[in-house]
Design an enzyme around this catalytic site. Structure first.
Site, PDB file in Angstrom:
ATOM      1  N   GLY A   1      39.373  23.690  72.167  1.00  0.00           N
ATOM      2  CA  GLY A   1      39.052  22.426  71.495  1.00  0.00           C
ATOM      3  C   GLY A   1      39.150  22.562  69.988  1.00  0.00           C
ATOM      4  O   GLY A   1      38.456  21.869  69.243  1.00  0.00           O
TER       5      GLY A   1
ATOM      6  N   GLY B   1      39.672  19.536  67.725  1.00  0.00           N
ATOM      7  CA  GLY B   1      38.640  18.505  67.736  1.00  0.00           C
ATOM      8  C   GLY B   1      37.757  18.503  66.498  1.00  0.00           C
ATOM      9  O   GLY B   1      37.945  19.301  65.579  1.00  0.00           O
ATOM     10  N   GLN B   2      36.762  17.600  66.512  1.00  0.00           N
ATOM     11  CA  GLN B   2      35.924  17.386  65.323  1.00  0.00           C
ATOM     12  C   GLN B   2      35.229  18.676  64.878  1.00  0.00           C
ATOM     13  O   GLN B   2      35.350  19.078  63.715  1.00  0.00           O
ATOM     14  CB  GLN B   2      34.854  16.325  65.625  1.00  0.00           C
ATOM     15  CG  GLN B   2      34.021  15.950  64.395  1.00  0.00           C
ATOM     16  CD  GLN B   2      32.701  15.269  64.748  1.00  0.00           C
ATOM     17  OE1 GLN B   2      32.265  15.257  65.904  1.00  0.00           O
ATOM     18  NE2 GLN B   2      32.062  14.703  63.736  1.00  0.00           N
TER      19      GLN B   2
ATOM     20  N   ILE C   1      41.884  24.265  79.712  1.00  0.00           N
ATOM     21  CA  ILE C   1      40.804  25.076  80.317  1.00  0.00           C
ATOM     22  C   ILE C   1      40.586  24.755  81.795  1.00  0.00           C
ATOM     23  O   ILE C   1      39.958  25.522  82.508  1.00  0.00           O
ATOM     24  CB  ILE C   1      39.462  24.998  79.537  1.00  0.00           C
ATOM     25  CG1 ILE C   1      38.907  23.578  79.513  1.00  0.00           C
ATOM     26  CG2 ILE C   1      39.608  25.584  78.139  1.00  0.00           C
ATOM     27  CD1 ILE C   1      37.441  23.513  79.068  1.00  0.00           C
TER      28      ILE C   1
ATOM     29  N   TYR D   1      28.692  12.637  80.997  1.00  0.00           N
ATOM     30  CA  TYR D   1      28.704  13.666  79.950  1.00  0.00           C
ATOM     31  C   TYR D   1      27.383  14.446  79.946  1.00  0.00           C
ATOM     32  O   TYR D   1      27.371  15.681  79.931  1.00  0.00           O
ATOM     33  CB  TYR D   1      28.925  12.980  78.596  1.00  0.00           C
ATOM     34  CG  TYR D   1      28.829  13.873  77.389  1.00  0.00           C
ATOM     35  CD1 TYR D   1      29.758  14.878  77.167  1.00  0.00           C
ATOM     36  CD2 TYR D   1      27.813  13.685  76.449  1.00  0.00           C
ATOM     37  CE1 TYR D   1      29.673  15.688  76.035  1.00  0.00           C
ATOM     38  CE2 TYR D   1      27.726  14.487  75.323  1.00  0.00           C
ATOM     39  CZ  TYR D   1      28.651  15.484  75.123  1.00  0.00           C
ATOM     40  OH  TYR D   1      28.563  16.279  74.012  1.00  0.00           O
TER      41      TYR D   1
ATOM     42  N   LYS E   1      26.526  18.436  80.757  1.00  0.00           N
ATOM     43  CA  LYS E   1      25.928  19.320  79.742  1.00  0.00           C
ATOM     44  C   LYS E   1      24.681  20.025  80.294  1.00  0.00           C
ATOM     45  O   LYS E   1      24.430  21.183  79.967  1.00  0.00           O
ATOM     46  CB  LYS E   1      25.602  18.534  78.466  1.00  0.00           C
ATOM     47  CG  LYS E   1      26.848  18.140  77.677  1.00  0.00           C
ATOM     48  CD  LYS E   1      27.499  19.368  77.084  1.00  0.00           C
ATOM     49  CE  LYS E   1      28.920  19.144  76.617  1.00  0.00           C
ATOM     50  NZ  LYS E   1      29.607  20.360  76.177  1.00  0.00           N
TER      51      LYS E   1
ATOM     52  N   ILE F   1      27.131  14.655  65.112  1.00  0.00           N
ATOM     53  CA  ILE F   1      27.656  15.465  64.008  1.00  0.00           C
ATOM     54  C   ILE F   1      28.503  14.582  63.093  1.00  0.00           C
ATOM     55  O   ILE F   1      29.424  13.903  63.552  1.00  0.00           O
ATOM     56  CB  ILE F   1      28.499  16.652  64.543  1.00  0.00           C
ATOM     57  CG1 ILE F   1      27.692  17.508  65.534  1.00  0.00           C
ATOM     58  CG2 ILE F   1      29.010  17.509  63.376  1.00  0.00           C
ATOM     59  CD1 ILE F   1      26.465  18.212  64.983  1.00  0.00           C
TER      60      ILE F   1
HETATM   61  N1  SER Z   1      28.198  13.267  69.758  1.00  0.00           N
HETATM   62  C1  SER Z   1      28.133  13.287  71.196  1.00  0.00           C
HETATM   63  C2  SER Z   1      28.428  11.951  71.764  1.00  0.00           C
HETATM   64  O1  SER Z   1      28.106  10.997  71.131  1.00  0.00           O
HETATM   65  C3  SER Z   1      26.766  13.705  71.636  1.00  0.00           C
HETATM   66  O2  SER Z   1      26.768  15.062  71.862  1.00  0.00           O
HETATM   67  O3  SER Z   1      28.931  11.864  72.832  1.00  0.00           O
END
Ligand code: SER
Length: 325
Positions: free
Chosen positions: A13, A16-17, A59, A148, A152, A178
């Protein structure tokens, strides 16, 4: 467990950000050639490509992981590849496949190759409506309502399982939203806190997809990178937790963020058009208790709302001015 040195690092990744900035910092610390950046299909930018090795892998296809691990003699993995919360609701199967089956491939490869360390990011998305939303404790109810979030939770448990069962040194953080100025995030619920800066600088207005009084825990990218590497460098004998550290730097409502931006760009306006992401945001904590991370490995963020806002605006304004020249 004896702590070994990290020598050859694989970042998944990496386009990615978080992955893109993390890769650059890891290259600075451990040497450009010792950090392999990988992505699935998005082309890497020039900075990433010119500073060290890059390969395309998937992956979810284990052979592609094993091939680069073998070729680059990898002993450490930062598994930053993931499908985030909003895209996860639109494509639940893809989210499951990347976040669960992909992670399983990473863990199995790391275990088989007796790797030094693996980083597995988690998220505030592990929490749900039954969790206390203010100052959310380290140990609490984990009943997320998004695909999601549930991937996790499983990721945290899987990492802890590999640690206990196979002695594999897996570590992870529950990231808050983030905020960053280099690579835009893709498909998350907290993306508004990044988009708002680009729109404030470029158009002086923004339409936000969650309500003005929505409060979520957040962190500026320099703190995110520092926290991630600090945890990976922490002395194992100090760690009682492994894959589930609560972490935060600040909490604010969208309205408070707008007010802060207006101190720099007074003509900026924001209106609100909540969509399906509002329900996701409403199921997550407003603030986080990260005292366990502070105790076990010395976590301490540098940026708060005013300093993060100033840094974001300074960087974006400078970048757009350079483009205009
Ligand atoms: N930044 C992520 C999201 O908004 C949260 O872990 O999905």
């Amino acid at each position: 467990m004896v702590q070994k040195r990290m020598k050859n690092i694989l970042v998944t990744g990496a386009v990615g950000q978080i992955g893109s900035e993390l890769t650059m910092e890891l290259r600075k610390r451990y040497g450009n050639d010792n950090v392999l950046a990988t992505g699935r299909k998005t082309k890497p930018n020039k900075t990433l490509l010119d500073s060290g090795p890059f390969e395309f892998i998937d992956i979810t296809v284990r052979e592609t992981v094993e091939k680069v691990v073998d070729e680059y003699d990898i002993d450490t993995i930062y598994n930053m590849a993931a499908i985030l919360s909003a895209v996860g609701e639109e494509k639940p199967l893809l989210c499951w496949n990347v976040n669960i089956n992909g992670l399983y491939n990473i863990m199995e490869t790391a275990h088989e190759c007796e790797m030094t360390r693996v980083f597995v990011p988690s998220s505030i998305a592990v929490f749900g409506p039954e969790t206390p939303r203010d100052n959310t404790p380290q140990e609490t109810v984990l009943k997320p309502k998004t695909m999601y979030g549930l991937t996790k939770v499983a990721g945290e448990l899987l990492g802890d399982y590999y640690f206990k069962r196979f002695n594999l040194d897996v570590r992870g953080i529950r990231y808050p939203g983030i905020i960053s100025s280099e690579t835009p995030p893709g498909g998350g619920t907290t993306d508004y806190a990044v988009e708002i800066f680009y729109e404030a600088v470029n158009n002086k207005k923004y339409t936000c997809f969650v309500k003005e009084d929505t409060v979520l825990p957040m962190m500026h990218m320099p703190d995110c990178i520092k926290g991630t590497i600090d945890l990976m460098e922490a002395d194992i004998s100090r760690l009682k937790h492994h894959c589930d550290f609560n972490l935060t730097a600040m909490s604010f409502s969208v309205g408070q963020l707008v007010d802060e931006i207006r101190k720099h760009i007074p003509e900026f306006t924001c209106n609100y058009k909540p969509d399906f992401r509002q329900a996701i945001a409403d199921s997550w904590p407003r603030s986080i208790d990260d005292s366990v991370a502070r105790e076990e490995w010395g976590w301490k963020p540098e940026y708060d709302l005013p300093t993060m806002t100033k840094d974001m605006l300074d960087k974006l304004i400078k970048r757009y001015e350079e483009v205009k020249l």
